[in-house]
Design an enzyme around this catalytic site. Sequence first.
Site, PDB file in Angstrom:
ATOM      1  N   ASP A  26       0.811  -1.218   0.000  1.00 52.18           N
ATOM      2  CA  ASP A  26       0.000   0.000   0.000  1.00 52.18           C
ATOM      3  C   ASP A  26       0.847   1.271   0.000  1.00 52.18           C
ATOM      4  OD1 ASP A  26       0.960  -0.462   2.549  1.00 52.18           O
ATOM      5  OD2 ASP A  26      -0.987  -0.780   3.459  1.00 52.18           O
TER       6      ASP A  26
ATOM      7  N   ASN B 160      -7.450  -3.068  14.088  1.00 51.73           N
ATOM      8  CA  ASN B 160      -8.851  -3.388  13.760  1.00 51.73           C
ATOM      9  C   ASN B 160      -8.938  -4.573  12.800  1.00 51.73           C
ATOM     10  OD1 ASN B 160      -7.945  -2.307  11.392  1.00 51.73           O
ATOM     11  ND2 ASN B 160      -9.348  -0.577  11.334  1.00 51.73           N
TER      12      ASN B 160
ATOM     13  N   HIS C 225      -7.099  -4.938  10.028  1.00 53.48           N
ATOM     14  CA  HIS C 225      -6.822  -4.673   8.614  1.00 53.48           C
ATOM     15  C   HIS C 225      -5.513  -5.315   8.171  1.00 53.48           C
ATOM     16  CE1 HIS C 225      -4.760  -0.521   9.509  1.00 53.48           C
ATOM     17  NE2 HIS C 225      -3.828  -1.415   9.291  1.00 53.48           N
TER      18      HIS C 225
ATOM     19  N   GLU D 113      -9.631  -2.163   5.195  1.00 49.40           N
ATOM     20  CA  GLU D 113     -10.286  -1.866   6.464  1.00 49.40           C
ATOM     21  C   GLU D 113     -11.541  -2.730   6.672  1.00 49.40           C
ATOM     22  OE1 GLU D 113      -8.640  -0.177   8.516  1.00 49.40           O
ATOM     23  OE2 GLU D 113      -8.328   1.925   7.990  1.00 49.40           O
TER      24      GLU D 113
HETATM   25  C1  GLP Z   1      -0.421   0.177   8.702  1.00 45.28           C
HETATM   26  C2  GLP Z   1      -0.115  -0.596   7.411  1.00 45.28           C
HETATM   27  C3  GLP Z   1      -0.343  -2.067   7.570  1.00 45.28           C
HETATM   28  C4  GLP Z   1       0.305  -2.541   8.846  1.00 45.28           C
HETATM   29  C5  GLP Z   1      -0.378  -1.891  10.013  1.00 45.28           C
HETATM   30  C6  GLP Z   1       0.133  -2.360  11.366  1.00 45.28           C
HETATM   31  O1  GLP Z   1      -1.715   0.674   8.767  1.00 45.28           O
HETATM   32  N1  GLP Z   1      -0.844  -0.136   6.272  1.00 45.28           N
HETATM   33  O2  GLP Z   1       0.162  -2.750   6.441  1.00 45.28           O
HETATM   34  O3  GLP Z   1       0.228  -3.927   8.956  1.00 45.28           O
HETATM   35  O4  GLP Z   1      -0.180  -0.505   9.903  1.00 45.28           O
HETATM   36  O5  GLP Z   1       1.279  -1.665  11.692  1.00 45.28           O
HETATM   37  P1  GLP Z   1       2.217  -1.982  12.914  1.00 45.28           P
HETATM   38  O6  GLP Z   1       3.053  -3.128  12.495  1.00 45.28           O
HETATM   39  O7  GLP Z   1       3.015  -0.726  13.088  1.00 45.28           O
HETATM   40  O8  GLP Z   1       1.353  -2.273  14.084  1.00 45.28           O
END
Ligand code: GLP
Length: 243
Positions: A67, A136, A138, A143
Amino acid sequence: MKIVCGKDYKEMSRKAANIISAQIILKENCVLGLATGSTPIGTYDQLVEWYEKGDLDFSQVSTLNLDEYRGLAADHPQSYRYFMNNQLFKRVNIDISRTHVPDGLEPDADKACADYNNIIHEMGGIDLQLLGLGHNGHIGFNEPGIAFETETHCVDLTETTMKANKRFFEGDEQVPSQAYTMGIKTIMQAKKILVVVSGEDKADIVKRAFAGPVTPEVPASVLQLHNDVTIIGDEAALSKILA
Ligand code: GLP
């Protein structure tokens, strides 16, 4: 679904890096699906360490990132392209032209998504997809409520996600409210999937995603239907499913 526990973040990261390096060794021109967020940083550090030792060669590897924020340029310090360049690409011998991230600066969302889908199709899909997990549920920026059949699309980020990602932005700088993300359909077509999770704050969502019902309300739950998924977590993140 295979669940692997590392005692702490470092061990979890080493185990995840082991699987990625095995993939590169077995297929030197593999396509890796890569993720951002804090969780995979240790995995990337470990891969860099093995590369520096001479144990890994990225010269034939291609990558597809999940993304990118809509509106952020590649050189914006919070863009996911910038993150990937600095956490991994510049530190190993990968050919940067084989690395792909959705184009955050393409204002036409339909074009940005169609272009990225074309790249994914031209590359013949993903051999190994690395995923983090949002609070959440995702994956990428898919989402809650997202249809499982989607390919790359533009999303409105939820309040929770924007709040969680605020820590990366300085001062009053606004977290972008939209992003381009690979869809669930594409993620599910990856041959192998590797999910990394760390910390007590992920324990509840890990349980809902991997030990609860499959529902679009928890996008990661769809991974239960994939035939080659490995979840690698530290003890804290896995505490509610391994107890
Ligand atoms: C972001 C990214 C996700 C990632 C998520 C969790 O929103 N778009 O791909 O998995 O955060 O991030 P973290 O590993 O910092 O908890």
